[in-house]
Write a protein that holds these residues in place. Structure first.
Motif, mmCIF file in Angstrom:
data_model
loop_
_atom_site.group_PDB
_atom_site.id
_atom_site.type_symbol
_atom_site.label_atom_id
_atom_site.label_comp_id
_atom_site.label_asym_id
_atom_site.label_seq_id
_atom_site.Cartn_x
_atom_site.Cartn_y
_atom_site.Cartn_z
ATOM 1 N N VAL A 11 0.842 -1.196 0.000
ATOM 2 C CA VAL A 11 0.000 0.000 0.000
ATOM 3 C C VAL A 11 0.878 1.247 0.000
ATOM 4 O O VAL A 11 1.765 1.402 0.851
ATOM 5 N N LEU A 12 0.639 2.154 -0.935
ATOM 6 C CA LEU A 12 1.394 3.391 -1.065
ATOM 7 C C LEU A 12 0.730 4.489 -0.245
ATOM 8 O O LEU A 12 -0.504 4.605 -0.230
ATOM 9 N N THR A 13 1.528 5.294 0.447
ATOM 10 C CA THR A 13 0.990 6.407 1.234
ATOM 11 C C THR A 13 1.554 7.726 0.726
ATOM 12 O O THR A 13 2.579 7.759 0.019
ATOM 13 N N LEU A 14 0.900 8.827 1.137
ATOM 14 C CA LEU A 14 1.360 10.156 0.728
ATOM 15 C C LEU A 14 2.767 10.414 1.256
ATOM 16 O O LEU A 14 3.592 11.031 0.578
ATOM 17 N N GLY A 15 3.062 9.929 2.451
ATOM 18 C CA GLY A 15 4.392 10.114 3.007
ATOM 19 C C GLY A 15 5.483 9.405 2.237
ATOM 20 O O GLY A 15 6.662 9.753 2.365
ATOM 21 N N ASP A 16 5.114 8.391 1.446
ATOM 22 C CA ASP A 16 6.107 7.691 0.628
ATOM 23 C C ASP A 16 6.556 8.544 -0.564
ATOM 24 O O ASP A 16 7.719 8.474 -0.971
ATOM 25 N N VAL A 17 5.648 9.327 -1.137
ATOM 26 C CA VAL A 17 5.948 10.047 -2.386
ATOM 27 C C VAL A 17 6.262 11.516 -2.166
ATOM 28 O O VAL A 17 6.662 12.202 -3.102
ATOM 29 N N ALA A 18 6.083 12.014 -0.928
ATOM 30 C CA ALA A 18 6.273 13.453 -0.728
ATOM 31 C C ALA A 18 6.641 13.774 0.711
ATOM 32 O O ALA A 18 6.346 13.012 1.638
ATOM 33 N N GLU A 19 7.292 14.927 0.877
ATOM 34 C CA GLU A 19 7.471 15.523 2.195
ATOM 35 C C GLU A 19 6.210 16.325 2.498
ATOM 36 O O GLU A 19 5.764 17.130 1.680
ATOM 37 N N VAL A 20 5.627 16.079 3.652
ATOM 38 C CA VAL A 20 4.338 16.689 3.998
ATOM 39 C C VAL A 20 4.514 17.602 5.199
ATOM 40 O O VAL A 20 5.116 17.213 6.213
ATOM 41 N N SER A 21 3.966 18.818 5.103
ATOM 42 C CA SER A 21 4.022 19.770 6.205
ATOM 43 C C SER A 21 2.651 20.411 6.388
ATOM 44 O O SER A 21 2.036 20.886 5.411
ATOM 45 N N TYR A 22 2.162 20.393 7.649
ATOM 46 C CA TYR A 22 0.853 20.981 7.949
ATOM 47 C C TYR A 22 0.899 21.557 9.368
ATOM 48 O O TYR A 22 1.501 20.931 10.264
ATOM 49 N N PRO A 23 0.306 22.703 9.617
ATOM 50 C CA PRO A 23 0.392 23.344 10.941
ATOM 51 C C PRO A 23 -0.171 22.507 12.089
ATOM 52 O O PRO A 23 0.291 22.640 13.228
ATOM 53 N N ASP A 24 -1.147 21.666 11.807
ATOM 54 C CA ASP A 24 -1.724 20.824 12.855
ATOM 55 C C ASP A 24 -0.950 19.499 12.890
ATOM 56 O O ASP A 24 -1.064 18.686 11.972
ATOM 57 N N PRO A 25 -0.136 19.240 13.958
ATOM 58 C CA PRO A 25 0.704 18.030 13.995
ATOM 59 C C PRO A 25 -0.100 16.734 13.891
ATOM 60 O O PRO A 25 0.355 15.779 13.254
ATOM 61 N N GLN A 26 -1.267 16.704 14.515
ATOM 62 C CA GLN A 26 -2.071 15.475 14.479
ATOM 63 C C GLN A 26 -2.535 15.180 13.065
ATOM 64 O O GLN A 26 -2.428 14.049 12.590
ATOM 65 N N TRP A 27 -3.018 16.200 12.370
ATOM 66 C CA TRP A 27 -3.482 15.996 10.999
ATOM 67 C C TRP A 27 -2.316 15.806 10.037
ATOM 68 O O TRP A 27 -2.444 15.129 9.011
ATOM 69 N N GLU A 28 -1.156 16.387 10.366
ATOM 70 C CA GLU A 28 0.016 16.150 9.526
ATOM 71 C C GLU A 28 0.369 14.664 9.520
ATOM 72 O O GLU A 28 0.671 14.081 8.472
ATOM 73 N N LYS A 29 0.292 14.025 10.698
ATOM 74 C CA LYS A 29 0.561 12.596 10.796
ATOM 75 C C LYS A 29 -0.466 11.790 10.007
ATOM 76 O O LYS A 29 -0.126 10.822 9.312
ATOM 77 N N VAL A 30 -1.742 12.202 10.108
ATOM 78 C CA VAL A 30 -2.801 11.503 9.368
ATOM 79 C C VAL A 30 -2.561 11.611 7.865
ATOM 80 O O VAL A 30 -2.691 10.621 7.124
#
Length: 315
Positions: A39-58
Motif C-alpha cells: 500500500v502506497l501512502t502520501l508520506g512515501d511520495v512526498a514531504e508533507v508539512s501541515y500546521p496541525d501536527p495530528q493531521w500532519e501525521k494523518v
C-alpha cells in the motif's frame, strides 16, 4: 525533470472557515520512489508539512492505493489533491505543491513465485502435522507477493485446522513486511474405524477395527490413528460400524480379564497373606473386581494392583 511550484485553493471551504484560521498543506513531491510495501501512502511520495501536527501525521499516512507487484505507477498532484479533499481536514484552505511535477513509484524487492510459496507452506504444515501421510496445498489466489528480501518465513496460526480454507502469514526475513495468503488444505492420515458395532464393556480385538488413510475432517479430527491405541481397550461408549474410533469412547487398558488366575494379597494387623484366586470380573489399574479363592471358593472384592495381583479389601 522540470521542477515546478503550484497551489490548489479549496474554494468550497472558504465560505465556512474564516481566513484567520485558514491553513496550508505543503506537499513536496519526490521525483522517483522505490517502496517495498503493498500500500502506497502520501508520506512515501512526498514531504508533507501541515500546521496541525495530528493531521500532519494523518496526511502522511493517507493511502494512495495498492501498488502492482511489478511495473511503475505515476502519482500526480491532481490525484493527491482529490484524496486529501476527501479527508475533510478541518481548517484546510490551500494545498501547495512543489518539487517534481509527478512522482514515479516502483515496487522494490523480490517477487515470490507461486511454486516457491506453496513449497514453503507445505514444509511448515509438515512440521505442524508430523503424523500426516500426505498434505495437499493449493493457493486460492495468485501470490502477488513482493518482499524486500529473498528469504521469508511462513507463520501458521495456532488455530489452523487440517482441512478446508486456511490462511498463513508470509513474513520477510527482516521483519519489515507481512502478507496473509489463503489456501485450500487437505491433510491425510490414518483413521481407525469400527468394522462392526462395538458395545459397552466389549474389549476391542484386531478383527473389530480397520485402518485407512483418508483426509482429516471434523468427524475424524480426534480419531485414533493406530491399532496400538485401541487393541485390548474396553469400550465405554457404543461405537457403530463404520464410525471412527475416538479415545473418549474407550476405557483404559484391561489388566485383568474374567477367568484370569491372580495372586490375592490380604493385609491385616501387619500380617500379609497371599493365595491364588480367579478373577470373576475384569478391569484396569485401581478398579475393584470380584475374585474367587480357588481353594475355599469364597468370593471377595479386591483392587487391581497390576496385571497379576489383586489386593483384597478387608472389611
Amino acid at each position: 525533470m522540470r521542477r515546478w511550484a503550484g497551489a490548489f485553493a479549496l474554494f468550497g471551504l472558504l465560505s465556512a472557515v474564516s481566513s484567520a484560521f485558514a491553513l496550508t498543506l505543503e506537499v513536496r513531491l519526490r521525483e522517483e520512489v522505490v517502496v517495498f510495501q503493498e500500500v502506497l501512502t502520501l508520506g512515501d511520495v512526498a514531504e508533507v508539512s501541515y500546521p496541525d501536527p495530528q493531521w500532519e501525521k494523518v496526511l502522511r499516512g493517507l493511502s494512495l492505493g495498492v501498488l502492482p507487484p511489478q511495473g511503475e505507477r505515476v502519482v500526480s498532484p491532481q490525484e493527491i489533491y482529490a484524496r486529501v479533499v476527501g479527508q475533510r481536514v478541518p481548517g484546510l484552505d490551500y494545498i501547495y505543491f512543489s518539487g517534481a511535477s509527478v512522482s514515479r513509484v516502483r515496487r522494490g524487492g523480490t517477487p515470490v513465485a507461486r511454486e516457491t510459496l506453496e513449497e514453503e507452506i507445505h514444509r511448515a504444515l509438515k512440521e505442524r502435522f508430523p503424523g500426516a501421510e500426505r498434505i495437499e496445498v493449493t493457493l486460492l489466489e495468485e501470490s502477488g507477493i513482493v518482499l524486500p528480501t529473498p528469504e521469508f518465513a511462513v507463520v501458521l496460526p495456532r488455530t489452523l485446522k487440517p482441512w478446508g480454507v486456511q490462511g498463513a502469514d508470509i513474513v520477510a526475513s527482516d521483519g519489515t513486511q507481512r502478507k496473509t495468503v489463503r489456501f485450500a488444505l487437505s491433510v491425510y492420515r490414518p483413521v481407525v474405524r469400527a468394522r462392526k458395532d462395538l458395545t459397552v464393556h466389549e474389549t476391542i480385538d484386531p478383527e473389530d477395527v480397520t485402518v485407512s488413510v483418508e483426509p482429516v475432517s471434523f468427524a475424524t479430527e480426534k480419531a485414533c490413528t493406530a491399532l496400538e491405541e485401541v487393541l485390548g481397550k474396553p469400550v465405554r461408549k457404543t461405537i457403530r460400524a463404520g464410525d471412527p474410533v475416538v479415545p473418549t469412547a474407550l476405557g483404559k487398558d484391561v489388566l485383568i480379564k474374567r477367568g484370569d488366575l491372580v495372586t490375592m494379597v490380604a493385609e491385616y494387623g501387619g500380617i500379609v497373606v497371599t493365595t491364588t484366586g480367579k478373577a470373576r470380573g475384569e478391569g484396569t489399574l485401581g478398579d475393584r473386581i470380584v475374585v474367587e479363592n480357588t481353594s475355599s471358593r469364597k468370593r471377595v472384592e479386591g483392587i487391581i494392583v497390576d496385571e497379576r495381583t489383586v489386593r483384597v479389601v478387608v472389611q
